[in-house]
Scaffold this active site. Structure first.
Site, PDB file in Angstrom:
ATOM      1  N   LYS A 198      35.075  27.502  67.875  1.00 18.80           N
ATOM      2  CA  LYS A 198      33.686  27.135  67.650  1.00 18.80           C
ATOM      3  C   LYS A 198      33.073  27.910  66.490  1.00 18.80           C
ATOM      4  O   LYS A 198      32.120  27.441  65.863  1.00 18.80           O
ATOM      5  CB  LYS A 198      32.866  27.345  68.929  1.00 18.80           C
ATOM      6  CG  LYS A 198      33.178  26.328  70.019  1.00 18.80           C
ATOM      7  CD  LYS A 198      33.004  24.890  69.544  1.00 18.80           C
ATOM      8  CE  LYS A 198      33.232  23.888  70.665  1.00 18.80           C
ATOM      9  NZ  LYS A 198      33.205  22.477  70.173  1.00 18.80           N
ATOM     10  N   HIS A 217      30.075  17.020  66.378  1.00 19.70           N
ATOM     11  CA  HIS A 217      30.773  17.433  67.592  1.00 19.70           C
ATOM     12  C   HIS A 217      31.141  16.152  68.329  1.00 19.70           C
ATOM     13  O   HIS A 217      30.403  15.655  69.172  1.00 19.70           O
ATOM     14  CB  HIS A 217      29.866  18.322  68.449  1.00 19.70           C
ATOM     15  CG  HIS A 217      30.517  18.830  69.691  1.00 19.70           C
ATOM     16  ND1 HIS A 217      29.827  19.025  70.863  1.00 19.70           N
ATOM     17  CD2 HIS A 217      31.794  19.183  69.948  1.00 19.70           C
ATOM     18  CE1 HIS A 217      30.647  19.489  71.791  1.00 19.70           C
ATOM     19  NE2 HIS A 217      31.848  19.584  71.259  1.00 19.70           N
ATOM     20  N   LYS A 239      34.523  13.028  76.596  1.00 20.49           N
ATOM     21  CA  LYS A 239      34.831  12.827  75.176  1.00 20.49           C
ATOM     22  C   LYS A 239      36.331  12.794  74.913  1.00 20.49           C
ATOM     23  O   LYS A 239      36.844  11.871  74.274  1.00 20.49           O
ATOM     24  CB  LYS A 239      34.150  13.953  74.386  1.00 20.49           C
ATOM     25  CG  LYS A 239      34.225  13.824  72.895  1.00 20.49           C
ATOM     26  CD  LYS A 239      33.196  14.696  72.218  1.00 20.49           C
ATOM     27  CE  LYS A 239      33.416  16.175  72.195  1.00 20.49           C
ATOM     28  NZ  LYS A 239      34.098  16.964  73.083  1.00 20.49           N
ATOM     29  N   ASP A 254      37.615  16.803  68.841  1.00 24.79           N
ATOM     30  CA  ASP A 254      36.368  17.505  69.132  1.00 24.79           C
ATOM     31  C   ASP A 254      35.433  17.690  67.943  1.00 24.79           C
ATOM     32  O   ASP A 254      34.231  17.708  68.117  1.00 24.79           O
ATOM     33  CB  ASP A 254      36.710  18.889  69.711  1.00 24.79           C
ATOM     34  CG  ASP A 254      35.534  19.582  70.357  1.00 24.79           C
ATOM     35  OD1 ASP A 254      34.837  18.952  71.177  1.00 24.79           O
ATOM     36  OD2 ASP A 254      35.299  20.760  70.053  1.00 24.79           O
TER      37      ASP A 254
END
Length: 530
Positions: A198, A217, A239, A254
Site C-alpha cells: 500500500k 484501487h 473485488k 487490486d
C-alpha cells in the site's frame, strides 16, 4: 521532484547489515524464512506466517513529509505530517536497526506500462516479507517490459524497529512514513505485510495525476472482445473474487492506472482475502493457496498443516499473496484497452441497496467519491464486526490528494470513454447485518455477467425513488424479489426507516467535500431523504 541518489541510501543499509541477500528467488526466500523460524510450510508447500499484534493496516500511523512539493497538494485531513528533519532522523535510526542483522534486497517494478513505471527496491530484515513483496510486485524480465525512465523508489522495511514519538514525530512506536519528494518509504513497528504494497500505491496515487493517469484501487479484467472492465471496492466486497473469471483474463487484482492508452496493472501479484475460501466458490484463488511460495498471512493450520480458512480466531483479515501468473487466465502484459464497464462494489450492512443498479456518469462520480461499504472485521485494527463506512474513491487511506482530484479525473475518463457504470451490492438483503442474510455469490455472478455482456443494456428498469439510479426489473437466473430490497424485508416500514437513515448518512458524508465537490460535474442523489 528532487533528484536523490537512491543507490547511496541502499549502500548505507548494505554496509550496516550483517549480510545482504540480493534478489533471492522464491525457493531461497522460503528456505531462509524457515531457517529464521519466521514461518512454517503448509501441507502443500505454501508459507504460513503470523503478523503478531498487527493483523491489518494502521492508517492512523501513516505520515507524509510536509515540504515544498506536498504542502499545498496533500490532503492533510487524511494524513499525518512529518517535517523533513523528523523524517531524516527516523531514516537514520531505521538504517541503524539493520546493524549486524541479515537483510534482504528485492529490486522490482511497479507499473506494467513502461511509460508509467517505478523501479522499487525493498530492503527488509525479514525473509518472508521479501518473498511477499517479490510475489506482489512485478519481477523484472517477467511478462512486463522494463522502461528506461522508471522512477526510483526505496522502501526501508524495519518491522522490528520501534519508532519514538518524541524523537521521530510519530503517533506510536509504529510508523509508515512517505517522502514524496525523494520517493523514500519507511515502515517500522509492524509485521503486517500489506503496509509495503500500500505504500507503493500511495506513492503512485500522489504522482500519477501529474502525468494524466487516474490511479485506482480496483481490479480489472478483459472481455471476449478485449474490452476492459474495472471493479472498484474496499476489502471484503468481492473485488478479487468477482474479477477472477476463467472466461475474462485478469489484468490485475487490486491497483491500476487509467491513462490515455488504457488500463495497466501496478502490481505483479494478488493479495486475496481467504476468509471462508472454498474450492467450489473460488477455485482459482483456492488453487493459488496450495502453490509453493504463496504466502498465507494469519491462516490457521490444522494438525496436518492444512489451512482452515473458516478459522478466524486470529483475524478475519486472513490473506494469500501469490504471483499473478499462477492464475489460469491473465491478460498479456497486464494491460488492457480503454474500459467499457466500471463496477462499484459495496457490501451494504444496512440491507438497503439493491444487488445491482445502473448509474449515470454523474452518479458514478458521486458513488466513487462516497465510497460506501461495510468495513469488514479485521481489515483495520479495532474493527471487530462489520461497520458502515465511507472511504472516498474506495481507498481513502491510500489517497494523498484530495478526493475531488480523482473524482474530476474519473468524470473526464467516463465522458471520453463512454463507459457504463454499475453499482453492485454484495452485502445484505432481507434486513441489515445480524438480521438479514448476505447476498449469495451465485446471484451476484449472474448479475455481473448480465451487466458485462450487455444483457441489461435494453432491460426494463425502475428508477429508485430515493437514490435515483436505475434498477432492472428482471435478470435471468436471479430471484425477482431480490432486485427490490424492500420486498425481501419482513417489515416494509422498517426498511423505509433504514433506507432513509442510509440516505441521510450519504448526505452527511458528502458535506465534507464542500463547495468544490458540489460545483464539479459530480452527481446528486435524485431525491434527498428528509
Amino acid at each position: 521532484m528532487t533528484q536523490f541518489d537512491h543507490e547511496t541510501l541502499r549502500s548505507q543499509i548494505a554496509a550496516r547489515a550483517g549480510s545482504l541477500s540480493l534478489n533471492d528467488i522464491a525457493p531461497v526466500l522460503v528456505a531462509r524464512s524457515l531457517q529464521g523460524e519466521e514461518s512454517e510450510l503448509t501441507a502443500d508447500g505454501a508459507v504460513s506466517v503470523r503478523t503478531g499484534a498487527f493483523t491489518g493496516r494502521s492508517p492512523k500511523d501513516k505520515f507524509i513529509v510536509r515540504d515544498g512539493l506536498t504542502e499545498n497538494s496533500v490532503w492533510w485531513d487524511n494524513s499525518g505530517a512529518l517535517s523533513p528533519a523528523q523524517f531524516d532522523v527516523l531514516l537514520d535510526d531505521a538504517i541503524g536497526s539493520f546493524g549486524g542483522v541479515a537483510a534482504f534486497r528485492q529490486d522490482l517494478l511497479a507499473g506494467a506500462d513502461p511509460r508509467h513505471q517505478y523501479a522499487v527496491t525493498v530492503l527488509t530484515t525479514s525473509a518472508w516479507h521479501a518473498l511477499f513483496i517479490r510475489n506482489l510486485l512485478i519481477r523484472p524480465g517477467e511478462m512486463v517490459e522494463t522502461g528506461s525512465t522508471a522512477a526510483p523508489v526505496t522502501i526501508v522495511h524495519a518491522p522490528y524497529f520501534k519508532a519514538d514519538p518524541a524523537r521521530h514525530g510519530s503517533r506510536t512506536d509504529t510508523v509508515i512514513a512517505l517522502d514524496m519528494s525523494r520517493n523514500i518509504v519507511i515502515i517500522a513497528g509492524t509485521l503486517y505485510a500489506g503496509e509495503i504494497k500500500k505504500s507503493v500505491f500511495s506513492l503512485f496515487n500522489f504522482h500519477a495525476p501529474r502525468q494524466g493517469v487516474l490511479p485506482m484501487h480496483c481490479s480489472a479484467n478483459l472481455g471476449k472482445d478485449g474490452e476492459a472492465a474495472l471493479f472498484f471496492g474496499l476489502s471484503g466486497t468481492g473485488k478479487t473474487t468477482l474479477s477472477n473469471d476463467p472466461n475474462r483474463p485478469l489484468i490485475g487484482d487490486d491497483e491500476h492506472g487509467w491513462s490515455e492508452h488504457g488500463v495497466f496493472n501496478l502490481e505483479g501479484g494478488c493479495y486475496a482475502k481467504t476468509i471462508k475460501l472454498s474450492p467450489e466458490a473460488e477455485p482459482e484463488i483456492f488453487a493459488a493457496t496450495e502453490r509453493f511460495g504463496t504466502v498465507l498471512e494469519n491462516v490457521i493450520l490444522d494438525d496436518a498443516r492444512v489451512p482452515d480458512f473458516d478459522d478466524v480466531s486470529l483475524t478475519e483479515n486472513t490473506r494469500a499473496a501469490y504471483p499473478i501468473h499462477v492464475l489460469p487466465a491473465i491478460a498479456k502484459g497486464s494491460v488492457g484497452g480503454t474500459p467499457k464497464t466500471v463496477v462499484f462494489l459495496t457490501a451494504d450492512a444496512f440491507g438497503v441497496l439493491p444487488p445491482i443498479a445502473r448509474l449515470t456518469p454523474e452518479q458514478a462520480v458521486y458513488h466513487f467519491l462516497s465510497g460506501y461499504t461495510a468495513k469488514v472485521a479485521g481489515t483495520e485494527r479495532g474493527i471487530t464486526e462489520p461497520q458502515a463506512t465511507f472511504s472516498a474513491c474506495f481507498g481513502a487511506p491510500f489517497m494523498p490528494l484530495h478526493p475531488t482530484v480523482y473524482g474530476d479525473m474519473l468524470a473526464d475518463k467516463l465522458q471520453s470513454s463512454g463507459a457504463t457504470a454499475w453499482l453492485i451490492n454484495t452485502g445484505w438483503t432481507g434486513g441489515g447485518y445480524g438480521v438479514g442474510k448476505r447476498i449469495d455469490i451465485a446471484s451476484t455472478r449472474r448479475l455481473l455477467s448480465a451487466a458485462l455482456d450487455g444483457a441489461l443494456d435494453d432491460a426494463e428498469m425502475r428508477v429508485d425513488e430515493l437514490f435515483g439510479f436505475e434498477v432492472p426489473l428482471t435478470v435471468p437466473g436471479v430471484e425477482t424479489r431480490l432486485l427490490t430490497p424492500r420486498l425481501t424485508w419482513a417489515d416494509a416500514e422498517a426498511y423505509d426507516r433504514q433506507s432513509t437513515h442510509l440516505a441521510g448518512l450519504f448526505r452527511a458524508n458528502f458535506e465534507k467535500f464542500g463547495d468544490g465537490a458540489n460545483a464539479a460535474p459530480g452527481p446528486r442523489m435524485a431525491l434527498a431523504a428528509e
